[in-house]
Motif scaffolding. Structure first.
Motif, PDB file in Angstrom:
ATOM      1  N   TRP A  74      35.891  46.227  28.787  1.00 36.25           N
ATOM      2  CA  TRP A  74      36.896  45.370  29.413  1.00 36.25           C
ATOM      3  C   TRP A  74      37.973  46.237  30.032  1.00 36.25           C
ATOM      4  CZ3 TRP A  74      37.610  39.876  29.215  1.00 36.25           C
ATOM      5  CH2 TRP A  74      36.562  39.187  28.581  1.00 36.25           C
ATOM      6  N   VAL A  75      38.532  45.781  31.152  1.00 35.58           N
ATOM      7  CA  VAL A  75      39.624  46.504  31.823  1.00 35.58           C
ATOM      8  C   VAL A  75      40.764  45.536  32.125  1.00 35.58           C
ATOM      9  CG1 VAL A  75      38.152  48.300  32.846  1.00 35.58           C
ATOM     10  CG2 VAL A  75      38.627  46.189  34.132  1.00 35.58           C
ATOM     11  N   LEU A  76      41.919  46.106  32.366  1.00 44.71           N
ATOM     12  CA  LEU A  76      43.092  45.339  32.770  1.00 44.71           C
ATOM     13  C   LEU A  76      43.324  45.572  34.254  1.00 44.71           C
ATOM     14  CD1 LEU A  76      45.693  43.692  32.145  1.00 44.71           C
ATOM     15  CD2 LEU A  76      46.793  45.878  31.647  1.00 44.71           C
ATOM     16  N   VAL A  77      43.250  44.502  35.033  1.00 44.42           N
ATOM     17  CA  VAL A  77      43.501  44.575  36.465  1.00 44.42           C
ATOM     18  C   VAL A  77      44.922  44.069  36.696  1.00 44.42           C
ATOM     19  CG1 VAL A  77      42.767  43.822  38.756  1.00 44.42           C
ATOM     20  CG2 VAL A  77      41.059  44.186  36.965  1.00 44.42           C
ATOM     21  N   SER A  78      45.729  44.890  37.297  1.00 40.55           N
ATOM     22  CA  SER A  78      47.136  44.574  37.513  1.00 40.55           C
ATOM     23  C   SER A  78      47.309  43.431  38.499  1.00 40.55           C
ATOM     24  CB  SER A  78      47.862  45.806  38.042  1.00 40.55           C
ATOM     25  OG  SER A  78      49.168  45.481  38.441  1.00 40.55           O
ATOM     26  N   PHE A  79      48.366  42.644  38.285  1.00 41.51           N
ATOM     27  CA  PHE A  79      48.706  41.606  39.252  1.00 41.51           C
ATOM     28  C   PHE A  79      49.103  42.222  40.589  1.00 41.51           C
ATOM     29  CE2 PHE A  79      50.016  38.829  35.465  1.00 41.51           C
ATOM     30  CZ  PHE A  79      48.822  38.139  35.472  1.00 41.51           C
ATOM     31  N   ASP A  80      49.428  43.516  40.600  1.00 41.72           N
ATOM     32  CA  ASP A  80      49.781  44.212  41.836  1.00 41.72           C
ATOM     33  C   ASP A  80      48.564  44.635  42.651  1.00 41.72           C
ATOM     34  OD1 ASP A  80      52.479  43.967  41.260  1.00 41.72           O
ATOM     35  OD2 ASP A  80      52.597  45.938  40.297  1.00 41.72           O
ATOM     36  N   SER A  81      47.370  44.428  42.123  1.00 41.89           N
ATOM     37  CA  SER A  81      46.147  44.793  42.843  1.00 41.89           C
ATOM     38  C   SER A  81      45.989  43.929  44.082  1.00 41.89           C
ATOM     39  CB  SER A  81      44.924  44.593  41.939  1.00 41.89           C
ATOM     40  OG  SER A  81      45.002  45.406  40.800  1.00 41.89           O
ATOM     41  N   ALA A  82      45.206  44.431  45.017  1.00 39.69           N
ATOM     42  CA  ALA A  82      44.901  43.639  46.216  1.00 39.69           C
ATOM     43  C   ALA A  82      44.194  42.353  45.788  1.00 39.69           C
ATOM     44  CB  ALA A  82      44.016  44.443  47.154  1.00 39.69           C
ATOM     45  N   GLU A  83      44.495  41.274  46.483  1.00 38.68           N
ATOM     46  CA  GLU A  83      43.922  39.979  46.119  1.00 38.68           C
ATOM     47  C   GLU A  83      42.400  40.007  46.129  1.00 38.68           C
ATOM     48  OE1 GLU A  83      43.849  35.328  47.546  1.00 38.68           O
ATOM     49  OE2 GLU A  83      45.591  36.543  48.085  1.00 38.68           O
ATOM     50  N   ASP A  84      41.789  40.668  47.115  1.00 40.48           N
ATOM     51  CA  ASP A  84      40.320  40.704  47.160  1.00 40.48           C
ATOM     52  C   ASP A  84      39.740  41.466  45.975  1.00 40.48           C
ATOM     53  OD1 ASP A  84      41.297  43.109  48.275  1.00 40.48           O
ATOM     54  OD2 ASP A  84      39.547  43.346  49.567  1.00 40.48           O
ATOM     55  N   GLU A  85      40.418  42.508  45.509  1.00 41.72           N
ATOM     56  CA  GLU A  85      39.962  43.252  44.326  1.00 41.72           C
ATOM     57  C   GLU A  85      40.078  42.380  43.084  1.00 41.72           C
ATOM     58  OE1 GLU A  85      38.516  46.306  41.832  1.00 41.72           O
ATOM     59  OE2 GLU A  85      38.337  45.977  43.987  1.00 41.72           O
ATOM     60  N   LEU A  86      41.178  41.668  42.962  1.00 38.18           N
ATOM     61  CA  LEU A  86      41.383  40.778  41.823  1.00 38.18           C
ATOM     62  C   LEU A  86      40.315  39.678  41.818  1.00 38.18           C
ATOM     63  CD1 LEU A  86      43.297  40.257  39.438  1.00 38.18           C
ATOM     64  CD2 LEU A  86      44.649  38.824  40.955  1.00 38.18           C
ATOM     65  N   ARG A  87      40.066  39.085  42.958  1.00 41.34           N
ATOM     66  CA  ARG A  87      39.028  38.054  43.056  1.00 41.34           C
ATOM     67  C   ARG A  87      37.658  38.619  42.685  1.00 41.34           C
ATOM     68  NH1 ARG A  87      40.239  33.296  45.341  1.00 41.34           N
ATOM     69  NH2 ARG A  87      42.245  33.112  46.392  1.00 41.34           N
ATOM     70  N   HIS A  88      37.364  39.812  43.170  1.00 42.64           N
ATOM     71  CA  HIS A  88      36.068  40.437  42.888  1.00 42.64           C
ATOM     72  C   HIS A  88      35.900  40.710  41.401  1.00 42.64           C
ATOM     73  CE1 HIS A  88      32.531  42.927  43.287  1.00 42.64           C
ATOM     74  NE2 HIS A  88      33.162  43.895  42.646  1.00 42.64           N
ATOM     75  N   ARG A  89      36.896  41.298  40.782  1.00 45.30           N
ATOM     76  CA  ARG A  89      36.816  41.633  39.350  1.00 45.30           C
ATOM     77  C   ARG A  89      36.663  40.382  38.497  1.00 45.30           C
ATOM     78  NH1 ARG A  89      34.310  45.093  38.312  1.00 45.30           N
ATOM     79  NH2 ARG A  89      34.172  46.056  40.294  1.00 45.30           N
ATOM     80  N   ILE A  90      37.384  39.309  38.831  1.00 46.07           N
ATOM     81  CA  ILE A  90      37.255  38.057  38.077  1.00 46.07           C
ATOM     82  C   ILE A  90      35.858  37.472  38.270  1.00 46.07           C
ATOM     83  CG2 ILE A  90      38.051  35.656  37.936  1.00 46.07           C
ATOM     84  CD1 ILE A  90      40.896  36.769  38.549  1.00 46.07           C
ATOM     85  N   ALA A  91      35.359  37.484  39.500  1.00 43.57           N
ATOM     86  CA  ALA A  91      34.024  36.950  39.786  1.00 43.57           C
ATOM     87  C   ALA A  91      32.941  37.738  39.049  1.00 43.57           C
ATOM     88  CB  ALA A  91      33.756  36.965  41.289  1.00 43.57           C
ATOM     89  N   VAL A  92      33.064  39.058  39.015  1.00 46.44           N
ATOM     90  CA  VAL A  92      32.091  39.888  38.300  1.00 46.44           C
ATOM     91  C   VAL A  92      32.120  39.567  36.811  1.00 46.44           C
ATOM     92  CG1 VAL A  92      31.567  42.262  37.600  1.00 46.44           C
ATOM     93  CG2 VAL A  92      32.022  41.745  39.998  1.00 46.44           C
ATOM     94  N   SER A  93      33.320  39.473  36.249  1.00 48.09           N
ATOM     95  CA  SER A  93      33.461  39.151  34.831  1.00 48.09           C
ATOM     96  C   SER A  93      32.831  37.789  34.527  1.00 48.09           C
ATOM     97  CB  SER A  93      34.941  39.163  34.444  1.00 48.09           C
ATOM     98  OG  SER A  93      35.105  38.910  33.061  1.00 48.09           O
ATOM     99  N   TYR A  94      33.132  36.808  35.353  1.00 48.92           N
ATOM    100  CA  TYR A  94      32.555  35.474  35.194  1.00 48.92           C
ATOM    101  C   TYR A  94      31.025  35.553  35.223  1.00 48.92           C
ATOM    102  CZ  TYR A  94      31.076  30.753  36.495  1.00 48.92           C
ATOM    103  OH  TYR A  94      30.422  29.551  36.554  1.00 48.92           O
ATOM    104  N   ASP A  95      30.467  36.247  36.213  1.00 47.66           N
ATOM    105  CA  ASP A  95      29.009  36.349  36.352  1.00 47.66           C
ATOM    106  C   ASP A  95      28.364  36.996  35.136  1.00 47.66           C
ATOM    107  OD1 ASP A  95      29.019  35.098  38.827  1.00 47.66           O
ATOM    108  OD2 ASP A  95      28.931  36.976  39.968  1.00 47.66           O
TER     109      ASP A  95
END
Length: 112
Positions: A74-95
């Motif tokens: 598991w990793v911590l993705v900062s709220f300061d990350s680019a929106e597309d990176e945040l969306r990608h990481r959440i989608a990968v985790s969900y999958d």
């Protein structure tokens, strides 16, 4: 970026439900299994990766940091990350979590 954006991303995922922060971790789940989690004292969202090696690569690349109190995959993705990176990481985790659910559960979610 904020919890609001993460909530907007997660609510659109099939079968995703928000946990009640009054009784459990402030998180998002699919099929009863967590795929995104917040903390009171962290500025980001914890998400699952496919392996410890991927998590280490993301940390080394500066795209994430170690998720406190979680397994090393598991990793911590900062709220300061680019929106597309945040969306990608959440989608990968969900999958990852969705694919690990029993077929019956996946089928019910897929029909919803």
């Amino acid at each position: 970026m904020s919890r609001t954006l993460v909530n907007q991303i997660c609510v659109d995922l099939p079968g995703a439900t928000a946990a009640d922060p009054a009784t459990e971790l402030d998180s998002w789940k699919v099929g009863g299994k967590m795929f995104a989690c917040f903390g009171d004292r962290i500025d980001g969202v914890c998400v699952k990766t496919d392996s410890v090696d991927t998590a280490a690569m993301l940390i080394d690349a500066g795209a994430a940091t170690k998720a406190p109190y979680f397994h090393r995959s598991w990793v911590l993705v900062s709220f300061d990350s680019a929106e597309d990176e945040l969306r990608h990481r959440i989608a990968v985790s969900y999958d990852i979590i969705f694919k690990a659910l029993p077929k019956k559960v996946r089928d019910v979610i897929g029909q919803a």
